[in-house]
Design a protein around this motif. Structure first.
Motif, short mmCIF file in Angstrom:
data_model
loop_
_atom_site.label_atom_id
_atom_site.label_comp_id
_atom_site.label_asym_id
_atom_site.label_seq_id
_atom_site.Cartn_x
_atom_site.Cartn_y
_atom_site.Cartn_z
N GLY A 62 33.06 24.90 18.15
CA GLY A 62 33.49 23.53 18.00
C GLY A 62 33.39 22.72 19.27
O GLY A 62 33.55 21.49 19.24
N ASP B 69 24.71 29.50 17.70
CA ASP B 69 23.96 28.75 18.71
C ASP B 69 23.82 29.53 20.02
O ASP B 69 23.13 29.09 20.94
N VAL C 100 20.36 22.28 13.67
CA VAL C 100 21.08 21.56 14.73
C VAL C 100 21.14 20.06 14.47
O VAL C 100 21.79 19.33 15.22
N MET D 101 24.94 19.03 23.07
CA MET D 101 25.22 19.95 21.98
C MET D 101 26.70 19.83 21.61
O MET D 101 27.58 20.14 22.44
N ASN D 102 26.97 19.38 20.41
CA ASN D 102 28.33 19.22 19.91
C ASN D 102 28.57 20.16 18.73
O ASN D 102 27.62 20.68 18.14
N SER D 103 29.82 20.36 18.40
CA SER D 103 30.19 21.21 17.26
C SER D 103 29.46 22.55 17.33
O SER D 103 28.89 23.02 16.34
N LEU D 104 29.51 23.16 18.47
CA LEU D 104 28.77 24.40 18.68
C LEU D 104 29.32 25.53 17.82
O LEU D 104 30.53 25.61 17.57
N LYS D 105 28.40 26.38 17.38
CA LYS D 105 28.73 27.51 16.53
C LYS D 105 28.31 28.81 17.22
O LYS D 105 27.41 28.80 18.07
N SER E 235 31.56 21.52 23.11
CA SER E 235 30.33 20.81 23.48
C SER E 235 29.82 21.28 24.84
O SER E 235 30.60 21.70 25.70
N ARG F 146 24.18 17.63 15.07
CA ARG F 146 25.07 18.22 16.09
C ARG F 146 24.50 18.10 17.48
O ARG F 146 25.23 17.92 18.45
#
Length: 114
Positions: free
Chosen positions: A14, A88, A62, A81-85, A16, A65
Motif C-alpha cells: 500500500g 511488485d 501497474v 509507484m503507488n499502492s504497491l503490492k 509508495s 498505480r
C-alpha cells in the motif's frame, strides 16, 4: 551512455516509492526511456515507457498505480509507484533506446513486504 538509477528500498504493502534514472554521456532527443523489472525466478518484463514527446505505455498490472514521467532537460526518467503490492517486488532496471541502441542501468531493488 550511462544510466544511474536510484530510489529503491523496502516499503509496506500500500505504500509508495519513486524511482529516478539519470542518463548521461551522449544523450540526444527523440529517445525512448523506460523501466523494466525482474522478480526472482521470472523473466524481465516491461513496466512502463515514455517517449521524448511524453507518450506513455504501461504493463496492465501497474496501470492506475504507477506513473512514468521524464524531465528532458535533465535526461531523467521517473517512476512513481503507488499502492504497491508484494508482487511488485523485483529489481527495477532503467532503459534507454536511442538510434536503435539499447542501454541499461544497474538495477535497483524494490521490496514490498510487511
Amino acid at each position: 551512455v550511462q544510466l544511474q538509477a536510484s530510489g529503491g528500498g523496502l516499503v509496506r504493502p500500500g505504500g509508495s516509492l519513486r524511482l529516478s534514472c539519470a542518463a548521461s554521456g551522449g544523450v540526444f532527443s527523440g529517445n525512448f526511456m523506460g523501466w523494466y523489472r525482474q522478480a526472482p525466478g521470472k523473466q524481465r518484463e516491461l513496466v512502463a515507457t515514455v517517449t521524448s514527446g511524453g507518450s506513455t505505455n504501461y504493463l496492465d498490472s501497474v496501470k492506475g498505480r504507477f506513473t512514468i514521467s521524464r524531465a528532458n532537460a535533465k535526461n531523467t526518467v521517473y517512476l512513481q509507484m503507488n499502492s504497491l503490492k508484494p508482487e511488485d517486488t523485483a529489481v527495477y532496471y532503467c532503459n534507454l533506446i536511442q538510434y536503435a541502441n539499447n542501454y541499461w542501468g544497474r538495477g535497483t531493488l524494490v521490496t514490498v513486504s510487511s
